[in-house]
Design a protein around this motif. Structure first.
Motif, PDB file in Angstrom:
ATOM      1  N   ALA A   1     -92.843  26.057 -77.668  1.00  0.00           N
ATOM      2  CA  ALA A   1     -93.658  26.778 -76.687  1.00  0.00           C
ATOM      3  C   ALA A   1     -92.886  26.946 -75.379  1.00  0.00           C
ATOM      4  O   ALA A   1     -92.876  28.029 -74.773  1.00  0.00           O
ATOM      5  N   ARG A   2     -92.200  25.891 -74.940  1.00  0.00           N
ATOM      6  CA  ARG A   2     -91.427  25.975 -73.684  1.00  0.00           C
ATOM      7  C   ARG A   2     -90.332  27.033 -73.796  1.00  0.00           C
ATOM      8  O   ARG A   2     -90.065  27.775 -72.851  1.00  0.00           O
ATOM      9  N   GLU A   3     -89.728  27.086 -74.978  1.00  0.00           N
ATOM     10  CA  GLU A   3     -88.645  28.038 -75.215  1.00  0.00           C
ATOM     11  C   GLU A   3     -89.128  29.495 -75.063  1.00  0.00           C
ATOM     12  O   GLU A   3     -88.462  30.320 -74.454  1.00  0.00           O
ATOM     13  N   VAL A   4     -90.310  29.761 -75.608  1.00  0.00           N
ATOM     14  CA  VAL A   4     -90.841  31.134 -75.558  1.00  0.00           C
ATOM     15  C   VAL A   4     -91.380  31.454 -74.167  1.00  0.00           C
ATOM     16  O   VAL A   4     -91.237  32.573 -73.663  1.00  0.00           O
ATOM     17  N   ALA A   5     -92.008  30.451 -73.525  1.00  0.00           N
ATOM     18  CA  ALA A   5     -92.641  30.701 -72.225  1.00  0.00           C
ATOM     19  C   ALA A   5     -91.614  30.868 -71.096  1.00  0.00           C
ATOM     20  O   ALA A   5     -91.844  31.639 -70.153  1.00  0.00           O
ATOM     21  N   ALA A   6     -90.479  30.164 -71.190  1.00  0.00           N
ATOM     22  CA  ALA A   6     -89.545  30.123 -70.051  1.00  0.00           C
ATOM     23  C   ALA A   6     -89.093  31.508 -69.575  1.00  0.00           C
ATOM     24  O   ALA A   6     -89.186  31.805 -68.376  1.00  0.00           O
ATOM     25  N   PRO A   7     -88.606  32.381 -70.462  1.00  0.00           N
ATOM     26  CA  PRO A   7     -88.136  33.670 -69.950  1.00  0.00           C
ATOM     27  C   PRO A   7     -89.260  34.559 -69.401  1.00  0.00           C
ATOM     28  O   PRO A   7     -89.029  35.337 -68.467  1.00  0.00           O
ATOM     29  N   VAL A   8     -90.474  34.400 -69.944  1.00  0.00           N
ATOM     30  CA  VAL A   8     -91.599  35.212 -69.442  1.00  0.00           C
ATOM     31  C   VAL A   8     -91.944  34.752 -68.029  1.00  0.00           C
ATOM     32  O   VAL A   8     -92.108  35.570 -67.108  1.00  0.00           O
ATOM     33  N   LEU A   9     -91.999  33.433 -67.834  1.00  0.00           N
ATOM     34  CA  LEU A   9     -92.289  32.904 -66.500  1.00  0.00           C
ATOM     35  C   LEU A   9     -91.176  33.308 -65.522  1.00  0.00           C
ATOM     36  O   LEU A   9     -91.460  33.737 -64.391  1.00  0.00           O
ATOM     37  N   ALA A  10     -89.934  33.185 -65.962  1.00  0.00           N
ATOM     38  CA  ALA A  10     -88.809  33.506 -65.067  1.00  0.00           C
ATOM     39  C   ALA A  10     -88.914  34.956 -64.590  1.00  0.00           C
ATOM     40  O   ALA A  10     -88.731  35.253 -63.401  1.00  0.00           O
ATOM     41  N   GLU A  11     -89.253  35.833 -65.491  1.00  0.00           N
ATOM     42  CA  GLU A  11     -89.372  37.252 -65.149  1.00  0.00           C
ATOM     43  C   GLU A  11     -90.553  37.484 -64.191  1.00  0.00           C
ATOM     44  O   GLU A  11     -90.439  38.237 -63.221  1.00  0.00           O
TER      45      GLU A  11
END
Ligand code: TYM
Length: 342
Positions: A323-333
């Motif tokens: 979950a962290r792997e998928v969420a990280a780039p969305v949050l960063a953007e």
């Protein structure tokens, strides 16, 4: 003028349940059975235990980690396969909270004030409710949007929160000029069990917070308890009608027919075709038999899984990593678009 880009990412499924008290038949028929089915859709699935939502109401912090474990076990006992779906605790993925802050600044106070669940949960004691219970639906929007989830299987009571999620996503994309960044998540509210009512009062939703345990069937109840609760369920003196229309104005009868249909993966029409004209003296034992046949294996599997908490913790850990792997780039953007430093 060119058309605004629309979302073109992969399908993703996300849903969650609060780890407060035992899961009940409403959670199972309204949501979990659809979670399980959606695993066959070929989209990645994320199913979380929303422990951050759980602290919006008075709760016991010492019991919360165990409650997360118990919810995870119930998901798996109901058929969620950790090899195909990520099962995790919401609090293990800090991106939910970070995105929730940004989205709180996008959501409008007027939108929040329209949320009926907030009114139901706080009643006349609004002044003393936590701010968290008010902003709760924004955290839910973050749960969904941080994975760019396209489909959200829930019961009917979550429909308004899903509409809010769409409003928040649309407003963010407009304010930050980023059309197509988020999908418009679709609620999946399907089957005869999307709104299971209390066994004691057909006008009230089956709920963990009802003080009467007889009002609900828990996913931990043994066969005898299930039979007893169905026997004691409130009904009216009339036999079942010959058509589904005849259930109007008979909330308890409607509810029991709906439960039968949902347990059987059938429609209310099919149940009425079989039992129309029969009294509850005949219908209730048939319903009890069906409920035991469908739920006893779930309860057994739940008890088996709870016997090995380290295995559940390992699954929760692996789920959180994914979950962290998928969420990280969305949050960063999202942070970059909001203009955050670093
Ligand atoms: P919660 O924990 O109250 O309920 C979990 C799921 O069970 C469904 N449900 C019912 N369905 C039919 N009949 C009932 N009586 C019944 N009671 C509960 C709910 O609709 C839900 O699908 N806010 C959510 C949890 C949440 C969430 C999310 C859901 C947090 N973030 C993101 C989806 C996506 C809640 O409190 O559900």
């Amino acid at each position: 003028m060119t058309d605004a880009p629309t979302y073109s990412g992969p399908e993703r499924i996300l849903s969650g349940m609060q780890p407060t008290g035992n899961l009940h038949l409403g959670n199972y028929l309204g949501a979990l059975v659809n979670w399980v089915k959606l695993q066959d859709r070929g989209a990645e699935c994320f199913y979380c235990a929303v422990d951050m939502h759980a602290i919006t109401m008075p709760n016991d912090p010492g019991a919360l980690p165990g409650a997360v474990r118990s919810v995870a076990a119930a998901y798996m006992a109901g058929g969620v396969d950790p090899k195909r779906s990520s099962i995790f605790a919401q609090s293990a993925v800090p991106a939910h909270a970070e995105l929730a802050w940004i989205l709180q600044c996008v959501a409008r106070l007027g939108w929040m004030e329209r949320m009926t669940q907030f009114k139901d949960k706080t009643g006349s004691d609004r002044e003393r409710a936590s701010v968290g219970i008010f902003t709760y639906p924004v955290l839910m929007a973050a749960d969904i949007l941080v994975y760019k989830a396209t489909h959200v299987p829930v019961g009917q009571d979550q429909k308004q929160h899903l509409e809010l999620t769409r409003d928040i996503a649309a407003r963010f994309m407009r304010d930050y000029d980023c059309a197509g960044f988020w999908p418009m998540p679709d609620p999946i509210i399907e089957g005869a069990g999307t709104r299971i009512m209390s066994l004691k009062d057909g006008s009230k939703k089956m709920s963990k917070s009802d003080p009467s345990d007889l009002s609900r069937i828990n996913l931990t109840d043994d066969a005898d308890t299930i039979v007893r609760k169905i026997k004691k369920a409130k009904t009216d003196p009339e036999p079942l009608p010959d058509s589904v229309e005849g259930l109007k104005g008979r909330p308890e009868a409607d509810n029991l027919v709906g439960i039968f249909a949902a347990l059987n993966g059938a429609t209310k029409e099919a149940v009425i075709a079989e039992f129309g004209g029969q009294g509850f003296g005949a219908f209730k034992p048939a319903l009890a038999d069906l409920a035991v046949a469908k739920l006893a294996p779930v309860v057994d599997e739940y008890n088996r899984l709870m016997g090995d908490p380290t295995d559940i913790d390992r699954i929760l850990q692996a789920g959180a990593e994914r979950a962290r792997e998928v969420a990280a780039p969305v949050l960063a953007e999202a942070k970059r678009m909001a203009g955050f430093w670093g």
